[in-house]
Design a protein around this motif. Structure first.
Motif, PDB file in Angstrom:
ATOM      1  N   GLY A  95       0.777  -1.230   0.000  1.00 28.32           N
ATOM      2  CA  GLY A  95       0.000   0.000   0.000  1.00 28.32           C
ATOM      3  C   GLY A  95       0.807   1.276   0.000  1.00 28.32           C
ATOM      4  N   LYS A  96       2.123   1.186  -0.046  1.00 35.17           N
ATOM      5  CA  LYS A  96       2.969   2.372  -0.003  1.00 35.17           C
ATOM      6  C   LYS A  96       3.814   2.475  -1.275  1.00 35.17           C
ATOM      7  CE  LYS A  96       3.489   3.111   4.971  1.00 35.17           C
ATOM      8  NZ  LYS A  96       4.474   3.345   6.053  1.00 35.17           N
ATOM      9  N   ASN A  97       4.091   3.703  -1.675  1.00 30.90           N
ATOM     10  CA  ASN A  97       5.000   3.930  -2.801  1.00 30.90           C
ATOM     11  C   ASN A  97       6.431   3.674  -2.348  1.00 30.90           C
ATOM     12  OD1 ASN A  97       3.603   4.987  -5.313  1.00 30.90           O
ATOM     13  ND2 ASN A  97       2.640   6.250  -3.730  1.00 30.90           N
ATOM     14  N   ARG A  98       7.065   2.711  -2.977  1.00 28.43           N
ATOM     15  CA  ARG A  98       8.435   2.333  -2.635  1.00 28.43           C
ATOM     16  C   ARG A  98       9.267   2.269  -3.913  1.00 28.43           C
ATOM     17  NH1 ARG A  98       8.558   2.950   2.879  1.00 28.43           N
ATOM     18  NH2 ARG A  98       7.454   1.280   3.997  1.00 28.43           N
ATOM     19  N   GLY A 148      14.728  -7.868  -1.679  1.00 22.54           N
ATOM     20  CA  GLY A 148      14.142  -7.362  -0.437  1.00 22.54           C
ATOM     21  C   GLY A 148      12.659  -7.056  -0.494  1.00 22.54           C
ATOM     22  N   VAL A 149      11.965  -7.540  -1.507  1.00 29.26           N
ATOM     23  CA  VAL A 149      10.557  -7.163  -1.713  1.00 29.26           C
ATOM     24  C   VAL A 149       9.679  -7.603  -0.551  1.00 29.26           C
ATOM     25  CG1 VAL A 149       8.555  -7.437  -3.217  1.00 29.26           C
ATOM     26  CG2 VAL A 149      10.841  -7.242  -4.208  1.00 29.26           C
ATOM     27  N   GLN A 150       9.800  -8.864  -0.127  1.00 31.64           N
ATOM     28  CA  GLN A 150       8.924  -9.358   0.940  1.00 31.64           C
ATOM     29  C   GLN A 150       9.253  -8.712   2.278  1.00 31.64           C
ATOM     30  OE1 GLN A 150       6.441 -11.206  -0.151  1.00 31.64           O
ATOM     31  NE2 GLN A 150       7.367 -11.359  -2.195  1.00 31.64           N
ATOM     32  N   ALA A 151      10.528  -8.519   2.567  1.00 29.23           N
ATOM     33  CA  ALA A 151      10.909  -7.846   3.812  1.00 29.23           C
ATOM     34  C   ALA A 151      10.389  -6.416   3.829  1.00 29.23           C
ATOM     35  CB  ALA A 151      12.432  -7.867   3.973  1.00 29.23           C
ATOM     36  N   LEU A 152      10.455  -5.750   2.696  1.00 26.03           N
ATOM     37  CA  LEU A 152       9.950  -4.384   2.590  1.00 26.03           C
ATOM     38  C   LEU A 152       8.454  -4.345   2.889  1.00 26.03           C
ATOM     39  CD1 LEU A 152      10.639  -1.447   1.788  1.00 26.03           C
ATOM     40  CD2 LEU A 152      10.086  -2.061  -0.568  1.00 26.03           C
ATOM     41  N   MET A 159       8.066  -5.980  14.418  1.00 26.82           N
ATOM     42  CA  MET A 159       9.054  -5.250  15.212  1.00 26.82           C
ATOM     43  C   MET A 159      10.457  -5.482  14.659  1.00 26.82           C
ATOM     44  SD  MET A 159       7.405  -3.622  17.535  1.00 26.82           S
ATOM     45  CE  MET A 159       8.700  -3.215  18.709  1.00 26.82           C
ATOM     46  N   ARG A 160      10.719  -6.721  14.243  1.00 29.53           N
ATOM     47  CA  ARG A 160      12.044  -7.016  13.691  1.00 29.53           C
ATOM     48  C   ARG A 160      11.906  -8.035  12.568  1.00 29.53           C
ATOM     49  NH1 ARG A 160      14.635 -11.669  15.436  1.00 29.53           N
ATOM     50  NH2 ARG A 160      13.412 -12.947  16.879  1.00 29.53           N
ATOM     51  N   THR A 177      17.342  -1.224  -1.299  1.00 28.66           N
ATOM     52  CA  THR A 177      15.888  -1.131  -1.222  1.00 28.66           C
ATOM     53  C   THR A 177      15.446  -0.657   0.156  1.00 28.66           C
ATOM     54  OG1 THR A 177      15.546  -2.838  -2.910  1.00 28.66           O
ATOM     55  CG2 THR A 177      13.752  -2.470  -1.358  1.00 28.66           C
ATOM     56  N   MET A 178      16.048  -1.205   1.211  1.00 30.67           N
ATOM     57  CA  MET A 178      15.689  -0.792   2.579  1.00 30.67           C
ATOM     58  C   MET A 178      16.104   0.651   2.840  1.00 30.67           C
ATOM     59  SD  MET A 178      14.164  -3.429   3.443  1.00 30.67           S
ATOM     60  CE  MET A 178      14.104  -4.931   2.468  1.00 30.67           C
ATOM     61  N   ALA A 179      17.291   1.013   2.375  1.00 28.65           N
ATOM     62  CA  ALA A 179      17.761   2.382   2.595  1.00 28.65           C
ATOM     63  C   ALA A 179      16.872   3.390   1.876  1.00 28.65           C
ATOM     64  CB  ALA A 179      19.206   2.513   2.114  1.00 28.65           C
ATOM     65  N   GLY A 180      16.446   3.042   0.663  1.00 28.73           N
ATOM     66  CA  GLY A 180      15.586   3.954  -0.087  1.00 28.73           C
ATOM     67  C   GLY A 180      14.250   4.180   0.576  1.00 28.73           C
ATOM     68  N   ALA A 181      13.769   3.184   1.348  1.00 25.60           N
ATOM     69  CA  ALA A 181      12.488   3.297   2.046  1.00 25.60           C
ATOM     70  C   ALA A 181      12.669   3.741   3.498  1.00 25.60           C
ATOM     71  CB  ALA A 181      11.757   1.966   2.008  1.00 25.60           C
ATOM     72  N   HIS A 182      13.915   4.009   3.907  1.00 26.75           N
ATOM     73  CA  HIS A 182      14.231   4.408   5.287  1.00 26.75           C
ATOM     74  C   HIS A 182      13.763   3.351   6.289  1.00 26.75           C
ATOM     75  CE1 HIS A 182      15.343   8.339   3.687  1.00 26.75           C
ATOM     76  NE2 HIS A 182      14.150   8.406   3.103  1.00 26.75           N
ATOM     77  N   VAL A 183      13.893   2.072   5.905  1.00 29.67           N
ATOM     78  CA  VAL A 183      13.520   0.967   6.773  1.00 29.67           C
ATOM     79  C   VAL A 183      14.725   0.569   7.611  1.00 29.67           C
ATOM     80  CG1 VAL A 183      12.897  -1.483   6.798  1.00 29.67           C
ATOM     81  CG2 VAL A 183      11.691   0.100   5.292  1.00 29.67           C
ATOM     82  N   ARG A 184      14.524   0.511   8.938  1.00 25.99           N
ATOM     83  CA  ARG A 184      15.652   0.241   9.829  1.00 25.99           C
ATOM     84  C   ARG A 184      15.443  -0.982  10.724  1.00 25.99           C
ATOM     85  NH1 ARG A 184      15.242   5.769   9.257  1.00 25.99           N
ATOM     86  NH2 ARG A 184      17.177   6.817   8.622  1.00 25.99           N
TER      87      ARG A 184
END
Length: 490
Positions: A95-98, A148-152, A159-160, A177-184
């Motif tokens: 549901g989010k633009n990534r 990283g599609v499923q993790a994203l 939580m983790r 992919t994670m960095a571009g979405a600011h996923v930490r």
């Protein structure tokens, strides 16, 4: 408009957007002849057209342009222009633009994926995304994360997250992919299969393994496991239960062979432990060996009509013949931890078309199965039920061939108009009993008794026994819901 999936679709319009997804770059070029920034971004990143370094700097900023060149995501052509070297593509994920980073494919340029190719958001990824819920959990394992599609998709639900892959280049793409979405909250680990998480367990496991059924070799790391036939699917199904927390669930794509010696359902069931798992296996498609081989040759940009394609086809089909393979099935395998209870397996074909996401259905399916698991026939009779909103009753009649006029009733169907569109043929008695169910009304036994009395039927016990068997199947497919489950779903 912005360089997002929504922004691009709005800029191009539905017809040109469809052309983009069909791999028709000429159509898209005609729609992006303007000098505005979004047209330039589409031409550079999606159509892969070279441009000057100055223009790229104006489009995305000179610092970012320099970084992409330094990281080899953009390369300098012999003519001194710059051209994108990896696929940096906007998608809507959960549901989010990534933006997802992956290797270039053959969608808009003449390109042959190499052995180390990192796949982006393909059909398999989308299929697994639709089948995995986004309900909150503490921990998720993304086994074989690729780009990283499923993790994203799970990033806002857990939580983790631990994302693993044996392919270091894929993990590089996943980090981007994670960095571009600011996923930490995603920890990326290198390793084969379950080795990076030895001794660990999770609330949710998501796996899109290299499930292509073929020879025991690795031609393309994203799809070939190096294991014989359906060994990759077997490995995941066999080992995933040991990594599930209590009531944890695994969602995996898989492929399995069909042979004359055993049914595909028996084959998959043999991979599971004797205790501790509830399994729901959905076969979505079956391909004959020739069709299967041709599909995957085209996937790696080999023309089945070429000499290389013919030789590869013969080699692959000969291996299938040696192993007794008469077909290849494809679909989803869902596993739920059920403690120390005996393992239960349901395998079924779901070939009817449907578009609703399957993820919520899977969670509700295991809730329905859990309710049935703890109930006796007497308790099922004593319970009340809700007919699922949207269930349709269909009565089919055919032209009467004997009299030459009118119609003769043939069958009554109860069909869900949501989810997987499950449909059941029922007799008139069961259809009438189902119509009388209400969560605040009579229980099943009382409803059966009322209908039997109205019809003058004396053997109410036999009718009740038949009703229980039928209702169990209707609950399993969600056409009717026990009242306590219906309350939690409201």
């Amino acid at each position: 408009m912005s360089f997002t999936a929504d922004g691009i679709a709005g800029y191009l319009g539905p017809e040109v957007t469809e052309a983009l997804y069909r791999g028709e770059p000429g159509v898209v070029m005609s729609a992006t002849n303007g000098n505005d920034a979004l047209a330039g971004l589409i031409r550079f990143f999606l159509l892969r057209l070279p441009t000057s370094g100055e223009i790229l700097g104006e489009l995305i900023g000179h610092r970012l342009a320099a970084s992409l060149i330094d990281e080899a995501f953009v390369h300098v052509t012999p003519a001194g222009e710059v051209q994108v070297a990896v696929d940096i593509r906007p998608h809507i994920i959960a549901g989010k633009n990534r933006v997802v980073f992956s290797d270039l494919d053959a969608s808009v340029t003449d390109h042959v994926p190499g052995p180390d190719h990192v796949l982006g958001v393909g059909a398999a990824s989308l299929s697994l995304l639709s089948a995995t819920p986004l309900s909150p959990v503490d921990s998720v394992l993304d086994l074989g994360t690729g780009s990283g599609v499923q993790a994203l998709a799970q990033a806002d639900s857990a939580m983790r997250i631990v994302a693993t892959d044996v392919h270091e280049r894929a993990l590089q793409m996943a980090r981007c992919t994670m960095a571009g979405a600011h996923v930490r909250n995603v920890e990326i680990r290198t390793g084969s299969w379950f080795e990076p998480v030895e001794g660990e367990s999770f609330d949710r496991i998501v796996a899109n393994p290299p499930f292509v059924v073929g020879l025991p070799e690795v031609g393309h790391v994203y799809r070939d496991s190096g294991l014989s036939l359906d060994g990759a699917t077997q490995l995941v199904v066999k080992h995933a239960p040991a990594h599930l927390n209590p009531n944890g669930t695994a969602y995996t794509l898989g492929a399995w062979v069909h042979t004359r010696e055993e049914s595909w359902a028996t084959r998959i069931a043999s991979w599971l432990p004797k205790r501790g798992v509830s399994a729901w296996v959905i076969q979505r498609d079956v391909a004959d060996p020739g069709q299967y081989v041709s599909t995957w040759l085209k996937d790696e940009s080999i023309d089945p009509r070429s000499r290389a394609g013919i030789e590869r086809t013969q080699e692959w089909l000969e291996y299938f013949r040696e192993e007794g393979v008469i077909g290849v099935g494809f679909g989803w395998i869902f596993l739920r931890d059920i403690g120390d209870r005996p393992t239960e397996v349901t395998c079924e074909e779901v070939l009817q078309p449907f578009t609703d996401p399957l993820g919520p259905e899977v969670d509700e399916y295991f809730e329905r199965i859990g309710w049935l698991r703890d109930k006796t026939a007497a308790e099922i009779l004593q319970s009340t039920y809700l007919v699922r909103p949207g269930v349709a009753r269909e009565e089919v009649s055919l032209a009467d061939s004997e009299t030459g006029m009118g119609f003769t009733p043939q069958v009554i169907r109860l069909t869900r108009t949501d989810g997987p569109r499950f449909s059941h043929e029922v007799d008139r008695a069961l259809a009438s009993i189902v119509a009388g169910l209400h969560p605040q009304g009579l229980n099943l036994e009382e409803t059966v008794g009322l209908w039997a009395a109205a019809q003058g039927i004396d053997d109410e016990e036999e009718l009740a026994s038949s009703a229980v068997s039928a209702v169990v199947d209707l609950i399993r497919h969600g056409l009717i819901l026990p009242s306590d489950i219906a309350t939690t779903q409201a």
